[in-house]
Motif scaffolding. Structure first.
Motif, PDB file in Angstrom:
ATOM      1  N   GLY A  26      17.913  17.519  24.674  1.00 11.44           N
ATOM      2  CA  GLY A  26      16.777  16.776  25.156  1.00 11.44           C
ATOM      3  C   GLY A  26      17.396  16.386  26.835  1.00 11.44           C
ATOM      4  O   GLY A  26      16.506  16.562  27.746  1.00 11.44           O
ATOM      5  N   VAL A  27      18.739  16.061  26.998  1.00  6.68           N
ATOM      6  CA  VAL A  27      18.928  15.830  28.103  1.00  6.68           C
ATOM      7  C   VAL A  27      19.251  17.128  29.203  1.00  6.68           C
ATOM      8  O   VAL A  27      18.560  16.942  30.357  1.00  6.68           O
ATOM      9  CB  VAL A  27      20.464  15.248  28.273  1.00  6.68           C
ATOM     10  CG1 VAL A  27      21.299  15.023  29.540  1.00  6.68           C
ATOM     11  CG2 VAL A  27      20.529  14.009  27.480  1.00  6.68           C
ATOM     12  N   VAL A  28      19.511  18.179  28.721  1.00  6.62           N
ATOM     13  CA  VAL A  28      19.489  19.486  29.491  1.00  6.62           C
ATOM     14  C   VAL A  28      18.201  19.888  29.792  1.00  6.62           C
ATOM     15  O   VAL A  28      17.803  20.225  30.824  1.00  6.62           O
ATOM     16  CB  VAL A  28      20.209  20.469  28.555  1.00  6.62           C
ATOM     17  CG1 VAL A  28      20.271  21.898  29.195  1.00  6.62           C
ATOM     18  CG2 VAL A  28      21.725  20.101  28.328  1.00  6.62           C
ATOM     19  N   VAL A  29      17.205  20.061  28.672  1.00 10.52           N
ATOM     20  CA  VAL A  29      16.026  20.512  29.055  1.00 10.52           C
ATOM     21  C   VAL A  29      15.045  19.589  30.002  1.00 10.52           C
ATOM     22  O   VAL A  29      14.561  20.233  30.874  1.00 10.52           O
ATOM     23  CB  VAL A  29      15.105  20.514  27.607  1.00 10.52           C
ATOM     24  CG1 VAL A  29      13.785  21.142  27.950  1.00 10.52           C
ATOM     25  CG2 VAL A  29      15.849  21.652  26.912  1.00 10.52           C
ATOM     26  N   SER A  30      15.008  18.374  29.770  1.00 12.60           N
ATOM     27  CA  SER A  30      14.095  17.582  30.575  1.00 12.60           C
ATOM     28  C   SER A  30      14.919  16.576  31.526  1.00 12.60           C
ATOM     29  O   SER A  30      14.339  15.891  32.108  1.00 12.60           O
ATOM     30  CB  SER A  30      13.187  16.871  29.864  1.00 12.60           C
ATOM     31  OG  SER A  30      13.776  16.308  28.623  1.00 12.60           O
ATOM     32  N   PRO A  33      16.157  12.313  28.001  1.00 12.99           N
ATOM     33  CA  PRO A  33      15.416  12.383  26.563  1.00 12.99           C
ATOM     34  C   PRO A  33      14.294  11.670  26.810  1.00 12.99           C
ATOM     35  O   PRO A  33      12.923  12.008  26.232  1.00 12.99           O
ATOM     36  CB  PRO A  33      16.442  11.989  25.586  1.00 12.99           C
ATOM     37  CG  PRO A  33      17.708  11.746  26.106  1.00 12.99           C
ATOM     38  CD  PRO A  33      17.667  11.879  27.542  1.00 12.99           C
ATOM     39  N   VAL A  34      14.372  10.613  27.608  1.00 19.58           N
ATOM     40  CA  VAL A  34      13.053   9.512  27.791  1.00 19.58           C
ATOM     41  C   VAL A  34      12.890   9.530  29.290  1.00 19.58           C
ATOM     42  O   VAL A  34      13.525   9.150  29.883  1.00 19.58           O
ATOM     43  CB  VAL A  34      13.364   8.226  27.066  1.00 19.58           C
ATOM     44  CG1 VAL A  34      12.149   7.277  27.319  1.00 19.58           C
ATOM     45  CG2 VAL A  34      13.412   8.464  25.427  1.00 19.58           C
ATOM     46  N   ALA A  35      11.400   9.654  29.751  1.00 16.32           N
ATOM     47  CA  ALA A  35      11.006   9.330  31.025  1.00 16.32           C
ATOM     48  C   ALA A  35      11.620   8.018  31.361  1.00 16.32           C
ATOM     49  O   ALA A  35      11.301   6.862  30.391  1.00 16.32           O
ATOM     50  CB  ALA A  35       9.506   9.513  31.289  1.00 16.32           C
ATOM     51  N   PRO A  36      12.011   7.570  32.704  1.00 18.04           N
ATOM     52  CA  PRO A  36      12.518   6.179  32.933  1.00 18.04           C
ATOM     53  C   PRO A  36      11.453   5.347  32.801  1.00 18.04           C
ATOM     54  O   PRO A  36      11.798   4.015  32.505  1.00 18.04           O
ATOM     55  CB  PRO A  36      12.761   6.629  34.530  1.00 18.04           C
ATOM     56  CG  PRO A  36      13.211   7.902  34.604  1.00 18.04           C
ATOM     57  CD  PRO A  36      12.252   8.696  33.744  1.00 18.04           C
ATOM     58  N   GLU A  37      10.150   5.566  32.932  1.00 16.14           N
ATOM     59  CA  GLU A  37       8.906   4.591  32.893  1.00 16.14           C
ATOM     60  C   GLU A  37       8.592   4.137  31.348  1.00 16.14           C
ATOM     61  O   GLU A  37       7.979   3.321  31.032  1.00 16.14           O
ATOM     62  CB  GLU A  37       7.515   5.019  33.541  1.00 16.14           C
ATOM     63  CG  GLU A  37       6.986   6.321  32.837  1.00 16.14           C
ATOM     64  CD  GLU A  37       7.529   7.611  33.473  1.00 16.14           C
ATOM     65  OE1 GLU A  37       8.896   7.688  34.145  1.00 16.14           O
ATOM     66  OE2 GLU A  37       6.737   8.680  33.414  1.00 16.14           O
ATOM     67  N   ASN A  38       9.296   4.940  30.643  1.00 12.26           N
ATOM     68  CA  ASN A  38       9.290   4.840  29.174  1.00 12.26           C
ATOM     69  C   ASN A  38      10.417   4.024  28.574  1.00 12.26           C
ATOM     70  O   ASN A  38      10.365   3.614  27.326  1.00 12.26           O
ATOM     71  CB  ASN A  38       8.868   5.955  28.308  1.00 12.26           C
ATOM     72  CG  ASN A  38       7.389   6.557  28.468  1.00 12.26           C
ATOM     73  OD1 ASN A  38       6.615   5.530  28.948  1.00 12.26           O
ATOM     74  ND2 ASN A  38       7.135   7.785  28.299  1.00 12.26           N
ATOM     75  N   VAL A  77       7.632   8.538  17.594  1.00  9.72           N
ATOM     76  CA  VAL A  77       7.285  10.079  17.600  1.00  9.72           C
ATOM     77  C   VAL A  77       5.769   9.819  18.198  1.00  9.72           C
ATOM     78  O   VAL A  77       5.755  10.870  19.355  1.00  9.72           O
ATOM     79  CB  VAL A  77       6.948  10.283  16.129  1.00  9.72           C
ATOM     80  CG1 VAL A  77       6.054  11.577  15.988  1.00  9.72           C
ATOM     81  CG2 VAL A  77       8.268  10.668  15.415  1.00  9.72           C
ATOM     82  N   VAL A  78       5.103   9.032  18.254  1.00  8.39           N
ATOM     83  CA  VAL A  78       3.638   8.968  19.110  1.00  8.39           C
ATOM     84  C   VAL A  78       4.223   8.455  20.310  1.00  8.39           C
ATOM     85  O   VAL A  78       3.772   9.089  21.301  1.00  8.39           O
ATOM     86  CB  VAL A  78       2.935   8.043  18.388  1.00  8.39           C
ATOM     87  CG1 VAL A  78       1.586   7.733  18.978  1.00  8.39           C
ATOM     88  CG2 VAL A  78       2.592   8.506  16.925  1.00  8.39           C
ATOM     89  N   LEU A  79       4.743   7.556  20.668  1.00  5.94           N
ATOM     90  CA  LEU A  79       5.057   6.996  21.914  1.00  5.94           C
ATOM     91  C   LEU A  79       5.842   7.657  22.953  1.00  5.94           C
ATOM     92  O   LEU A  79       5.371   7.710  24.151  1.00  5.94           O
ATOM     93  CB  LEU A  79       5.355   5.529  21.790  1.00  5.94           C
ATOM     94  CG  LEU A  79       4.317   4.516  20.964  1.00  5.94           C
ATOM     95  CD1 LEU A  79       5.096   3.123  20.889  1.00  5.94           C
ATOM     96  CD2 LEU A  79       3.152   4.193  21.872  1.00  5.94           C
ATOM     97  N   LEU A  80       6.901   8.147  22.327  1.00 12.64           N
ATOM     98  CA  LEU A  80       8.003   8.880  23.180  1.00 12.64           C
ATOM     99  C   LEU A  80       8.154  10.306  22.823  1.00 12.64           C
ATOM    100  O   LEU A  80       8.986  11.065  23.575  1.00 12.64           O
ATOM    101  CB  LEU A  80       9.517   7.991  23.009  1.00 12.64           C
ATOM    102  CG  LEU A  80       9.363   6.472  23.132  1.00 12.64           C
ATOM    103  CD1 LEU A  80      10.671   6.037  22.778  1.00 12.64           C
ATOM    104  CD2 LEU A  80       9.149   6.335  24.617  1.00 12.64           C
ATOM    105  N   ALA A  86      14.606  10.723  18.127  1.00 11.62           N
ATOM    106  CA  ALA A  86      15.808  10.939  17.674  1.00 11.62           C
ATOM    107  C   ALA A  86      16.675   9.782  18.382  1.00 11.62           C
ATOM    108  O   ALA A  86      17.587   9.267  17.740  1.00 11.62           O
ATOM    109  CB  ALA A  86      16.223  12.201  18.437  1.00 11.62           C
ATOM    110  N   LEU A  87      16.429   9.359  19.766  1.00  8.17           N
ATOM    111  CA  LEU A  87      17.409   8.353  20.321  1.00  8.17           C
ATOM    112  C   LEU A  87      17.022   6.958  19.446  1.00  8.17           C
ATOM    113  O   LEU A  87      18.048   6.417  19.014  1.00  8.17           O
ATOM    114  CB  LEU A  87      16.870   8.150  21.593  1.00  8.17           C
ATOM    115  CG  LEU A  87      17.708   8.955  22.699  1.00  8.17           C
ATOM    116  CD1 LEU A  87      16.969   8.460  24.053  1.00  8.17           C
ATOM    117  CD2 LEU A  87      19.142   8.834  22.503  1.00  8.17           C
ATOM    118  N   VAL A  88      15.833   6.588  19.062  1.00  4.61           N
ATOM    119  CA  VAL A  88      15.641   5.400  18.276  1.00  4.61           C
ATOM    120  C   VAL A  88      16.367   5.509  17.010  1.00  4.61           C
ATOM    121  O   VAL A  88      17.118   4.514  16.530  1.00  4.61           O
ATOM    122  CB  VAL A  88      14.072   5.143  17.979  1.00  4.61           C
ATOM    123  CG1 VAL A  88      13.771   4.089  17.171  1.00  4.61           C
ATOM    124  CG2 VAL A  88      13.569   4.945  19.255  1.00  4.61           C
ATOM    125  N   GLY A  89      16.160   6.607  16.332  1.00  8.33           N
ATOM    126  CA  GLY A  89      16.988   6.821  15.127  1.00  8.33           C
ATOM    127  C   GLY A  89      18.574   6.635  15.054  1.00  8.33           C
ATOM    128  O   GLY A  89      19.169   6.148  14.345  1.00  8.33           O
TER     129      GLY A  89
END
Ligand SMILES: [Fe+2]
Length: 451
Positions: A26-30, A33-38, A77-80, A86-89
């Motif tokens: 997730g880190v490598v691809v984008s 893993p989660v956009a800063p605004e999220n 899954v829906v929001l992020l 995966a990070l939440v889990g």
């Protein structure tokens, strides 16, 4: 970790490795893993996940129990999207569960991360829109969300059961299918909490987590009460059993085994969950009336007088008298009262025949005789299971209800019977054991008349 067999260790390393790879990917691809605004959404969902995971909420259907933290993963899954889920889990690693070994924490975090990612991947693959859902687009995400839940739940169960099977050497398939289906359904049902959090986010943002938490904890409290009540019932029954079995050295464990065999038959003939629970209790307590029979009669070495045999025959009635005040036993009363009736009407205490005999009593009669035959007694060794089955077959239609015998034989084919271990001769203080077991259909008690 060193105590675990090597396949379990290899499996743990593999699961943790896969989870780590998914996060790194997730880190490598984008870039992240989660956009800063999220990040605020991630924080709230991670907290929701942690609260639920730290206070395991029992959703017990039969013997299964889980926490409902997966609702937060599904909301993620829906929001992020997959990486966020995966990070939440992964936060399960730091759940507040004192005494939980680090390896279990790592495994929990890793398997929840894998499940979250897999569910998110399916959600996206089915065109589920990642982000805060808009009211007019809500319908479109229901299908992908259901599919994501249908992936998350079984995967979570398989990953967990596999580690248990590898660590304990037991087979995951030993879990009864009926219980598993009910468990899956309730698990899927609770998955809708995740959809609720995601759906409410557009209007109340992080408050949605609180709105969902409240009913969740009310449900947790209610389940907690229910389980506390069940535990107190079980303890009451176990105490009564213990009291019965201290009267007879050779029948230790008999009540528990009759209870188990009765529930096997009950499930085979399609009894519902509540009736199966009641028949388990009835099996445990079927001989509780022995408490009302003089110990010297139960332990008499040799033929019984007519009066002594009459005292034995009274034990079903005595049993009913003892447990009559225990409200939760319901239908179990009939099983206790009539477990020595015979299909041909020659049993006791009422001499009921055929369909006059309550269903619980018909079930217990078969389970009771089978365990008696396959257990050691002071006057004979345990008979092999096939011999006992043949005896049941022979007595079907006379002693036993043929339907119950056939059901038990089918159940035994699915779930082989574990005969109890050999009983060593009793210690001197317990040496006086009954010469005959009243449950043994192959060796009736001898009664001498005119004494
Ligand atoms: Fe009995």
């Amino acid at each position: 970790m060193r105590d675990l067999p090597w396949p379990a260790r290899a499996y743990l390393v593999a699961v943790i490795g896969v989870a780590a790879a998914l996060i790194v990917r997730g880190v490598v691809v984008s870039g992240a893993p989660v956009a800063p605004e999220n990040l605020d959404i991630l924080l709230v969902l991670a907290l929701l996940f942690l609260v639920c995971e730290s206070m395991p909420t029992l959703l017990n259907v039969e013997q299964f129990a889980v926490s409902v933290s997966f609702s937060a993963s599904l909301a993620a899954v829906v929001l992020l999207g997959p990486e966020g889920a995966a990070l939440v889990g992964l936060t399960a690693v730091v759940s507040v569960r004192p005494g939980l070994p680090w390896i279990k924490r790592l495994f929990n975090g890793a398997q929840f991360a894998i499940c979250g990612f897999a569910a998110g991947w399916v959600y996206v693959a089915l065109d589920g829109q990642v982000g805060v859902p808009q009211v007019n687009a809500f319908d479109d995400l229901i299908g992908p969300y259901v599919a994501a839940t249908a992936v998350f739940v079984p995967l979570n169960i398989v990953l967990t059961l596999t580690v248990i099977a590898l660590a304990t050497g037991s087979r995951a398939t030993e879990v009864p299918m009926r219980g598993m289906v009910q468990f899956l359904l309730s698990y899927l049902g609770y998955g809708t909490f995740g959809l609720l959090v995601a759906g409410l986010w557009a209007t109340v943002a992080s408050i949605s987590a609180v709105l969902v938490l409240v009913p969740l904890f009310v449900a947790r409290w209610a389940f907690g009460q229910y389980h506390a009540q069940q535990r107190s019932y079980d303890a009451t029954i176990a105490a009564l059993c213990q009291a019965v079995e201290t009267k007879d050295y050779y029948t230790r464990g008999h009540c528990t085994r009759v209870s188990h065999a009765s529930s096997m038959i009950a499930q085979e003939i399609g009894m519902g969950v509540e009736r199966v629970r009641a028949i388990r209790y009835a099996g445990m307590l079927h001989d509780v009336g022995k408490l009302g029979v003089p110990t010297k009669v139960l332990q008499k070495d040799g033929p019984l007088t007519e009066e002594e045999f009459a005292a034995i025959q009274l034990h079903p009635m005595r049993g009913l008298e003892i447990v009559r005040g225990i409200g939760f036993l319901d239908e179990a009363y009939a099983g206790i009262m009539h477990h020595h009736e015979r299909h041909d009407g020659t049993g006791y205490p009422m001499g009921l025949a055929g369909d006059e005999i309550p269903e619980f009593a018909k079930v217990i009669a078969v389970a009771d005789a089978f365990d008696s035959m396959t257990s050691d007694r002071s006057y004979r060794g345990a008979r092999p299971v096939p011999v006992a089955v043949e005896e049941l077959r022979k007595c079907a239609g006379t002693h036993f209800d043929p339907v119950m015998v056939a059901a038990f034989i089918r159940a035994l084919e699915r779930e082989p019977w574990q005969s109890p271990p050999r009983v060593d001769p009793p210690p001197p203080e317990a040496a006086e054991s009954p010469i005959k077991d009243h449950d043994d259909p192959t060796m009736p008690i001898e009664v001498v008349t005119g004494q």
